[in-house]
Each structure stands twice: as structure tokens, then as C-alpha cells.
Design a protein around this motif. Structure first.
Motif, PDB file in Angstrom:
ATOM      1  N   LYS A 176      -9.374  -3.431  -7.052  1.00 31.56           N
ATOM      2  CA  LYS A 176      -8.599  -4.063  -5.983  1.00 31.56           C
ATOM      3  C   LYS A 176      -7.470  -3.139  -5.528  1.00 31.56           C
ATOM      4  O   LYS A 176      -7.198  -3.027  -4.322  1.00 31.56           O
ATOM      5  CB  LYS A 176      -8.035  -5.410  -6.429  1.00 31.56           C
ATOM      6  N   TRP A 177      -6.816  -2.489  -6.477  1.00 30.83           N
ATOM      7  CA  TRP A 177      -5.737  -1.548  -6.142  1.00 30.83           C
ATOM      8  C   TRP A 177      -6.230  -0.469  -5.181  1.00 30.83           C
ATOM      9  O   TRP A 177      -5.517  -0.080  -4.264  1.00 30.83           O
ATOM     10  CB  TRP A 177      -5.218  -0.919  -7.430  1.00 30.83           C
ATOM     11  N   LEU A 178      -7.452  -0.025  -5.380  1.00 30.76           N
ATOM     12  CA  LEU A 178      -8.011   1.000  -4.501  1.00 30.76           C
ATOM     13  C   LEU A 178      -8.263   0.481  -3.084  1.00 30.76           C
ATOM     14  O   LEU A 178      -8.316   1.264  -2.135  1.00 30.76           O
ATOM     15  CB  LEU A 178      -9.328   1.528  -5.081  1.00 30.76           C
ATOM     16  N   GLU A 179      -8.407  -0.817  -2.949  1.00 35.09           N
ATOM     17  CA  GLU A 179      -8.758  -1.406  -1.660  1.00 35.09           C
ATOM     18  C   GLU A 179      -7.557  -1.891  -0.857  1.00 35.09           C
ATOM     19  O   GLU A 179      -7.620  -1.960   0.372  1.00 35.09           O
ATOM     20  CB  GLU A 179      -9.731  -2.587  -1.868  1.00 35.09           C
ATOM     21  N   VAL A 180      -6.475  -2.247  -1.535  1.00 41.58           N
ATOM     22  CA  VAL A 180      -5.325  -2.782  -0.788  1.00 41.58           C
ATOM     23  C   VAL A 180      -4.642  -1.649  -0.016  1.00 41.58           C
ATOM     24  O   VAL A 180      -4.738  -0.480  -0.403  1.00 41.58           O
ATOM     25  CB  VAL A 180      -4.316  -3.483  -1.720  1.00 41.58           C
ATOM     26  N   PRO A 181      -3.956  -1.957   1.074  1.00 41.86           N
ATOM     27  CA  PRO A 181      -3.240  -0.914   1.827  1.00 41.86           C
ATOM     28  C   PRO A 181      -2.264  -0.158   0.929  1.00 41.86           C
ATOM     29  O   PRO A 181      -1.665  -0.737   0.015  1.00 41.86           O
ATOM     30  CB  PRO A 181      -2.509  -1.704   2.918  1.00 41.86           C
ATOM     31  N   ALA A 182      -2.128   1.135   1.177  1.00 36.41           N
ATOM     32  CA  ALA A 182      -1.308   1.994   0.314  1.00 36.41           C
ATOM     33  C   ALA A 182       0.104   1.459   0.136  1.00 36.41           C
ATOM     34  O   ALA A 182       0.678   1.541  -0.958  1.00 36.41           O
ATOM     35  CB  ALA A 182      -1.276   3.407   0.883  1.00 36.41           C
ATOM     36  N   GLU A 183       0.657   0.892   1.204  1.00 36.98           N
ATOM     37  CA  GLU A 183       2.044   0.417   1.122  1.00 36.98           C
ATOM     38  C   GLU A 183       2.174  -0.846   0.254  1.00 36.98           C
ATOM     39  O   GLU A 183       3.286  -1.253  -0.094  1.00 36.98           O
ATOM     40  CB  GLU A 183       2.599   0.141   2.524  1.00 36.98           C
ATOM     41  N   GLU A 184       1.052  -1.458  -0.090  1.00 35.47           N
ATOM     42  CA  GLU A 184       1.080  -2.662  -0.917  1.00 35.47           C
ATOM     43  C   GLU A 184       0.575  -2.420  -2.335  1.00 35.47           C
ATOM     44  O   GLU A 184       0.647  -3.307  -3.186  1.00 35.47           O
ATOM     45  CB  GLU A 184       0.210  -3.753  -0.270  1.00 35.47           C
ATOM     46  N   SER A 185       0.035  -1.223  -2.604  1.00 34.49           N
ATOM     47  CA  SER A 185      -0.665  -0.985  -3.868  1.00 34.49           C
ATOM     48  C   SER A 185       0.268  -1.027  -5.073  1.00 34.49           C
ATOM     49  O   SER A 185      -0.077  -1.613  -6.112  1.00 34.49           O
ATOM     50  CB  SER A 185      -1.406   0.349  -3.815  1.00 34.49           C
ATOM     51  N   ASP A 186       1.457  -0.432  -4.966  1.00 32.89           N
ATOM     52  CA  ASP A 186       2.389  -0.465  -6.089  1.00 32.89           C
ATOM     53  C   ASP A 186       2.817  -1.897  -6.406  1.00 32.89           C
ATOM     54  O   ASP A 186       2.856  -2.301  -7.574  1.00 32.89           O
ATOM     55  CB  ASP A 186       3.621   0.377  -5.764  1.00 32.89           C
ATOM     56  N   ALA A 187       3.146  -2.655  -5.374  1.00 32.70           N
ATOM     57  CA  ALA A 187       3.584  -4.036  -5.580  1.00 32.70           C
ATOM     58  C   ALA A 187       2.481  -4.861  -6.233  1.00 32.70           C
ATOM     59  O   ALA A 187       2.755  -5.732  -7.074  1.00 32.70           O
ATOM     60  CB  ALA A 187       3.999  -4.658  -4.249  1.00 32.70           C
ATOM     61  N   TYR A 188       1.248  -4.587  -5.846  1.00 36.31           N
ATOM     62  CA  TYR A 188       0.140  -5.341  -6.442  1.00 36.31           C
ATOM     63  C   TYR A 188       0.040  -5.054  -7.944  1.00 36.31           C
ATOM     64  O   TYR A 188       0.052  -5.978  -8.767  1.00 36.31           O
ATOM     65  CB  TYR A 188      -1.184  -4.995  -5.765  1.00 36.31           C
ATOM     66  N   ALA A 238      -5.551   2.811 -19.814  1.00 32.63           N
ATOM     67  CA  ALA A 238      -4.467   3.783 -19.642  1.00 32.63           C
ATOM     68  C   ALA A 238      -4.067   3.883 -18.184  1.00 32.63           C
ATOM     69  O   ALA A 238      -2.875   3.848 -17.848  1.00 32.63           O
ATOM     70  CB  ALA A 238      -4.906   5.152 -20.177  1.00 32.63           C
ATOM     71  N   LEU A 239      -5.051   3.999 -17.300  1.00 33.76           N
ATOM     72  CA  LEU A 239      -4.764   4.113 -15.875  1.00 33.76           C
ATOM     73  C   LEU A 239      -4.123   2.836 -15.336  1.00 33.76           C
ATOM     74  O   LEU A 239      -3.106   2.887 -14.639  1.00 33.76           O
ATOM     75  CB  LEU A 239      -6.052   4.426 -15.112  1.00 33.76           C
ATOM     76  N   GLY A 240      -4.716   1.694 -15.666  1.00 32.87           N
ATOM     77  CA  GLY A 240      -4.199   0.430 -15.154  1.00 32.87           C
ATOM     78  C   GLY A 240      -2.787   0.151 -15.627  1.00 32.87           C
ATOM     79  O   GLY A 240      -1.916  -0.255 -14.846  1.00 32.87           O
ATOM     80  N   LEU A 241      -2.532   0.377 -16.910  1.00 34.36           N
ATOM     81  CA  LEU A 241      -1.199   0.118 -17.451  1.00 34.36           C
ATOM     82  C   LEU A 241      -0.170   1.082 -16.892  1.00 34.36           C
ATOM     83  O   LEU A 241       0.986   0.704 -16.666  1.00 34.36           O
ATOM     84  CB  LEU A 241      -1.247   0.202 -18.978  1.00 34.36           C
ATOM     85  N   GLU A 242      -0.573   2.327 -16.656  1.00 31.62           N
ATOM     86  CA  GLU A 242       0.356   3.280 -16.037  1.00 31.62           C
ATOM     87  C   GLU A 242       0.702   2.849 -14.621  1.00 31.62           C
ATOM     88  O   GLU A 242       1.867   2.852 -14.222  1.00 31.62           O
ATOM     89  CB  GLU A 242      -0.269   4.676 -16.041  1.00 31.62           C
ATOM     90  N   LEU A 243      -0.295   2.446 -13.851  1.00 31.57           N
ATOM     91  CA  LEU A 243      -0.048   1.999 -12.480  1.00 31.57           C
ATOM     92  C   LEU A 243       0.820   0.740 -12.453  1.00 31.57           C
ATOM     93  O   LEU A 243       1.590   0.522 -11.516  1.00 31.57           O
ATOM     94  CB  LEU A 243      -1.382   1.731 -11.769  1.00 31.57           C
ATOM     95  N   ALA A 244       0.677  -0.086 -13.494  1.00 33.63           N
ATOM     96  CA  ALA A 244       1.465  -1.323 -13.592  1.00 33.63           C
ATOM     97  C   ALA A 244       2.887  -1.071 -14.118  1.00 33.63           C
ATOM     98  O   ALA A 244       3.680  -2.010 -14.203  1.00 33.63           O
ATOM     99  CB  ALA A 244       0.752  -2.318 -14.492  1.00 33.63           C
ATOM    100  N   HIS A 245       3.183   0.166 -14.482  1.00 29.25           N
ATOM    101  CA  HIS A 245       4.473   0.526 -15.070  1.00 29.25           C
ATOM    102  C   HIS A 245       4.700  -0.153 -16.414  1.00 29.25           C
ATOM    103  O   HIS A 245       5.848  -0.386 -16.816  1.00 29.25           O
ATOM    104  CB  HIS A 245       5.631   0.249 -14.105  1.00 29.25           C
ATOM    105  N   GLU A 246       3.612  -0.441 -17.105  1.00 29.26           N
ATOM    106  CA  GLU A 246       3.709  -0.882 -18.496  1.00 29.26           C
ATOM    107  C   GLU A 246       3.637   0.376 -19.354  1.00 29.26           C
ATOM    108  O   GLU A 246       2.636   0.685 -20.002  1.00 29.26           O
ATOM    109  CB  GLU A 246       2.578  -1.865 -18.829  1.00 29.26           C
TER     110      GLU A 246
END
Length: 319
Positions: free
Chosen positions: A220-232, A269-277
Motif C-alpha cells: 500500500k505504501w508503494l501505491e499511495v501518493p508520495a506526499e502521503e506515504s510517510d504519514a501512512y 526490517a523495511l516496514g518497521l524502518e519506514l514506520a519509524h519504529e
């Protein structure tokens, strides 16, 4: 997201398709050397459906198998094993022809060769199933080929059901149906998450299966607009999902690293890094060591570069 400054790549860090596993390395080396007898012995001795599936994933990384494997088929015409290896490898061979880009960036010549190789793969896998209906690996790779052949949802699900009727917790089969259910293929966000949550809830403690939920969030992160991906990815719901899935899977005391665990842990690892965990991500990177897998890091660039960048970014933010 990562800061896009250039980072130093650790000397000697490479993608290892064997993930450090000696059995997988022996299989890859045997196939590369056209030593089908050794390859046969390794695969024949691997009877657990998940372990065999993870080994067959390694088969797909070996170039040139299609050029010589007829020798093995001719030498052992009564055995389904060489037909299985040829059919599974042909699925990877087909995706190699297609390339990893979206359909709009793929040429017609690539699509034609993709379809030709997939037809070969399915003919071989169908032959294995006809001769041995309980061959779970052949049925699993038919779930994979279902995307490329663009079969209907009912047919894809039927192929998957034939696998899980024989081995309910088959990780690769679940991963492949999840991909079919992604919006970028033939499903929807609702279908993708419903399937991932159902599989995660049913998985035993210490299983790799909960990585499906991490995969769904990354997709889903890959599909959402770039400006919304971090918030997601940094939303409370996603962070809680990822942590709970990791606690049930690779962080659980019952978890035991087996061949195939590296790319699945890498999704966490990737998901948790993107989530800032960052603490949890650092824990996963500690488990991984220097084991770099092609997937999921190829989603975000060159695998070694992406792995290195993510790991260093995480370590910079761990207290």
C-alpha cells in the motif's frame, strides 16, 4: 523516508541467494555446474513442503538451467522431480523476460516471450500434478503463474486451495495469492488486507506467516501518493500492526531461523524502518547481520544499496 545523501557501502556486502544456508548453496552450485545428481539428492531429501519451496526459490536464481535440464529429464523419465525443477525455474525465467517494470513500460516483445515461457512452465507443472496430485510445490508455482497467465480470481483461489488442503500453512503459496490480490494485479486493497489479516491470525506463534501483513502495508505504501506515504507508514494503526505481526513471528520465542527466513524478516526490517519504529527495526537488522536478499529491497532500489541505507538510517536513530 530515507535522506537521499550518498552513503558508504560496506565492503563485500552482496546479495546471497542462499541466504547463508549451506544446503541452498550446495543446490545452487550443483545446478550452476549442471550436476543434476547432486541437485536431485538435495531436493529429494527435503520433504517438508515449506523447506522445499524455499529451496526451489533458490533454483530460480540460477541462470542457464533451461539449457541443459532436459538431460536430467531424459536420464530419469519416471521421476517428476526434474520436471518440477524445470517448471518452477521456467516461472522465474518468464518473469526475467518480462522484467520488473509496470505493464505500461514493458514492450510487446517482452510480453510475448513472457507468455511463451509461462505456457511452458504451466505445461510442465501440470504434468507434475497429473502424475503426482499431492506435489505441493508444483501446485504452489501454479499459484505464482496465475498472475502472469491472468487467470480469473476463482481459478487463482482454486489453485491456492489445492495447496493449503494439503499443507495449510504453506508460506510461499500464501505470499503468491497475496500478490494476486494486490490492487496492482487483480485484487483490491480490501481483499489484500483481509487475506493478510486472516492468515496472520491463523498462524502459529513463531511462524513466518505474519510477514504477510507487513507485505500488505509495504504494497500500500508503494501505491499511495508520495506526499502521503510517510504519514501512512507512521500512523498509529500501521505501527501497531507491524509490531504485533513481528511479535507473533520473528520476535516470538518460538521462532527458529530456517532457510527462507531472510527475505521474510527483511520485509519487517523495511516496514518497521519506514514506520519509524527504529528500535524494532534495529532488532531485525541485528538478526539479519549482513544477509541481503533481493526482495523486498529491490522494491526501493538496488538491494545492497537499499539494505545499507535502511540499516544505517535505523542505527542513526536508535537511542
Amino acid at each position: 523516508m530515507w535522506p537521499f545523501k550518498k552513503r558508504r557501502q560496506p565492503a563485500g556486502l552482496v546479495v546471497d541467494p542462499a541466504h547463508g544456508d549451506p544446503q541452498a548453496r550446495a543446490l545452487i552450485d550443483a545446478l550452476a555446474a549442471r550436476d543434476w545428481r547432486t541437485a536431485r539428492d538435495i531436493l529429494a531429501a527435503t520433504t517438508d513442503p515449506d523447506s522445499r519451496a524455499f529451496l526451489v526459490e533458490a533454483v530460480g536464481t540460477v541462470d542457464g538451467v533451461q539449457e541443459w535440464i532436459g538431460e536430467w529429464v531424459d536420464a530419469e523419465p519416471q521421476s517428476t522431480l526434474p520436471v518440477l525443477v524445470r517448471g518452477c525455474h521456467a516461472v522465474y525465467w518468464a518473469w526475467e523476460a518480462r522484467g520488473g517494470k509496470r505493464a505500461e513500460y514493458t514492450s510487446q516483445d517482452q510480453f510475448r516471450e513472457f507468455r511463451r515461457r509461462l505456457r511452458l512452465a504451466e505445461n510442465l507443472l501440470d504434468e507434475v500434478v497429473a502424475r503426482d496430485p499431492d506435489d505441493v510445490t508444483a501446485r504452489t508455482w501454479l499459484v505464482t503463474s496465475a498472475r502472469g497467465r491472468q487467470v480469473g480470481g476463482d481459478e487463482a483461489r482454486a489453485r491456492f486451495d489445492e495447496v493449503v488442503r494439503r499443507h495449510p500453512g504453506h508460506v510461499v503459496a500464501h505470499e503468491q495469492l497475496l500478490q494476486f490480490l494486490c490492487p496492482k494485479w487483480f485484487g483490491s486493497e480490501e481483499q489484500m488486507f483481509a487475506f493478510a489479516r486472516e492468515a496472520t491470525a491463523a498462524a502459529p506463534d513463531g511462524s513466518l506467516m505474519p510477514e504477510l501483513l507487513a507485505v500488505a502495508h509495504v504494497e500500500k505504501w508503494l501505491e499511495v501518493p508520495a506526499e502521503e506515504s510517510d504519514a501512512y507508514m507512521q500512523s498509529d494503526e500501521v505501527r501497531a500492526d507491524l509490531l504485533a505481526a513481528a511479535e507473533k513471528s520473528i520476535f516470538h520465542p518460538a521462532f527458529r531461523p530456517t532457510f527462507g527466513w531472510v527475505p521474510r524478516a527483511s520485509v519487517f526490517a523495511l516496514g518497521l524502518e519506514l514506520a519509524h519504529e527504529f528500535d524494532a527495526a534495529a532488532r531485525v537488522f541485528g538478526m539479519l547481520g549482513d544477509h541481503v536478499s533481493t526482495w523486498p529491497w529491490s522494491y526501493v532500489g538496488d538491494p545492497v544499496t537499499a539494505f545499507t541505507r535502511s540499516r544505517e538510517w535505523v542505527h542513526e536513530h536508535v537511542a
